[in-house]
Design an enzyme around this catalytic site. Sequence first.
Site, PDB file in Angstrom:
ATOM      1  N   ARG A 115     -13.945 -19.530   3.909  1.00  0.00           N
ATOM      2  CA  ARG A 115     -13.504 -19.453   5.314  1.00  0.00           C
ATOM      3  C   ARG A 115     -14.274 -20.479   6.139  1.00  0.00           C
ATOM      4  NH1 ARG A 115     -15.543 -15.555   8.217  1.00  0.00           N
ATOM      5  NH2 ARG A 115     -15.072 -13.885   6.741  1.00  0.00           N
ATOM      6  N   TYR A 149       6.419 -28.864  22.979  1.00  0.00           N
ATOM      7  CA  TYR A 149       6.926 -28.070  21.872  1.00  0.00           C
ATOM      8  C   TYR A 149       7.093 -26.621  22.352  1.00  0.00           C
ATOM      9  CZ  TYR A 149       7.039 -25.713  17.374  1.00  0.00           C
ATOM     10  OH  TYR A 149       7.391 -24.928  16.307  1.00  0.00           O
ATOM     11  N   ASP A 167      -1.292 -33.670  22.008  1.00  0.00           N
ATOM     12  CA  ASP A 167      -0.603 -33.300  20.769  1.00  0.00           C
ATOM     13  C   ASP A 167       0.067 -34.573  20.257  1.00  0.00           C
ATOM     14  OD1 ASP A 167       1.288 -32.530  18.852  1.00  0.00           O
ATOM     15  OD2 ASP A 167       1.670 -30.598  19.805  1.00  0.00           O
ATOM     16  N   LYS A 213       4.367 -31.718   9.942  1.00  0.00           N
ATOM     17  CA  LYS A 213       5.345 -32.754  10.244  1.00  0.00           C
ATOM     18  C   LYS A 213       5.012 -34.054   9.498  1.00  0.00           C
ATOM     19  CE  LYS A 213       6.650 -29.343  12.800  1.00  0.00           C
ATOM     20  NZ  LYS A 213       6.357 -29.213  14.224  1.00  0.00           N
TER      21      LYS A 213
HETATM   22  C1  LIG Z   1       5.850 -28.187  15.071  1.00  0.00           C
HETATM   23  C2  LIG Z   1       5.014 -28.527  16.217  1.00  0.00           C
HETATM   24  C3  LIG Z   1       3.932 -27.724  16.587  1.00  0.00           C
HETATM   25  C4  LIG Z   1       3.604 -26.429  15.868  1.00  0.00           C
HETATM   26  O1  LIG Z   1       3.210 -26.668  14.552  1.00  0.00           O
HETATM   27  P1  LIG Z   1       3.501 -25.654  13.326  1.00  0.00           P
HETATM   28  O2  LIG Z   1       2.904 -26.370  12.175  1.00  0.00           O
HETATM   29  O3  LIG Z   1       4.982 -25.466  13.222  1.00  0.00           O
HETATM   30  O4  LIG Z   1       2.800 -24.374  13.646  1.00  0.00           O
HETATM   31  C5  LIG Z   1       3.158 -28.144  17.653  1.00  0.00           C
HETATM   32  N1  LIG Z   1       3.434 -29.264  18.327  1.00  0.00           N
HETATM   33  C6  LIG Z   1       4.477 -30.052  17.999  1.00  0.00           C
HETATM   34  C7  LIG Z   1       4.729 -31.303  18.780  1.00  0.00           C
HETATM   35  C8  LIG Z   1       5.298 -29.708  16.940  1.00  0.00           C
HETATM   36  O5  LIG Z   1       6.337 -30.488  16.636  1.00  0.00           O
END
Ligand SMILES: *Cc1c(COP(=O)(O)O)cnc(C)c1O
Length: 384
Positions: free
Chosen positions: A52, A104, A175, A200
């Site tokens: 962890r 998002y 982000d 992604k």
């Molecule tokens: C998909 C996404 C998230 C969330 O991520 P997960 O891996 O699905 O939890 C956050 N920000 C953006 C811009 C995203 O495309």
Amino acid sequence: MERERGIGTKCLHLESEEGSFDHYGAISYPIYQTATYAHPGVGQSTGYDYSRLQNPTREQLEKVVASLEKGIDALAMSSGMAAIALLMEIFRPGDHIIVDADLYGGSIRLFRNISEKNGITFTSIDCYKDDVAACIRENTRAIYIETPTNPMMHVTDIAALAAIAGERDILLIVDNTFLSPYFQNPLELGADIVVHSGTKYLGGHNDTLAGFLVTNREDISEKFRFLIKTTGAGLSPFDSWLILRGIKTLGIRMDRAQENAFLIANWLKGQEAVTQVLYPGLPEHPGYEIMKRQARGFGGMLTFQVKDKEFALSILGKVRLIRYAESLGGVETLITYPYTQTHADVPEEIRVKNGITQQTLRLSVGIEDGADLLEELSDVFHKS
Ligand SMILES: *Cc1c(COP(=O)(O)O)cnc(C)c1O
């Protein structure tokens, strides 16, 4: 000064470990599938005590992501939302955060339903055009943005915002999921924290969930390390290895996705049924000049508006090669309907204000042959 390595090379090699060998000289970093670690003696540690806190495979991935984002530390977590949820734990009741209106959908859901309940307040504005400085209050602790935004592709000047935040000791959080570190490095432009959904582009194959927090500040890294140890959403060894493997091809995937995105954006522009194409690589996009300054590319995401809801739904019903699915950043091209998918939980008045309607479609362009994607789109648009 020594020349800095190119990012394509950094996706494959950690400079700090150049020429080093593990026991067997494995080229692929091993998966340390262990929860705990034996101590060589009393008061001694191999450096690992319990997974962890840290695991060698996760740590290797974290070093690679920190190197790509030019941070001093990166934390790998079980999803992008796990990373953002952990990030929110550095704030206290009474703190105020300025957030981009077009984010998002999951981030908006987290802020509205969890963070607000925990006493954090938010002001939601269009950071690409509104007066951010005017929204800063005495208790404002952070500005949270995406650029380009999801799904409307608004582009915010990161350095300009960093100057506003830095003057007042407010954190700038970006982000960076949409462009990935291959095309954009917010920390270099003055941001304090970078967030990624590793699900992604970093993972890149639509097969693994992951999330990252990256920082170039010692004090923030310390807070994050305490939080990951305490709350426990660290990425598993096997998933860490999958993301490490995905990152090896980040550069060639991003280049190809971008090449296809340009093809499709230009094709869509010529379609009568398309009323608007939002791709920041098009010179007519309002964010084009800023993108050229602050990023090394325009990415593989594009959004477009069609003439009516029926046409949007018929596209979703007809696609075959392109898959109708949520998510983005993988090798397969996906088409998303933000209105009922990624942004379904965003209140209608915000969706309307942001321009997300029943005519809005988003493409995550993959690495298929461009001609096949155009043929598919042509069939979908023109064959009944
Ligand atoms: C998909 C996404 C998230 C969330 O991520 P997960 O891996 O699905 O939890 C956050 N920000 C953006 C811009 C995203 O495309």
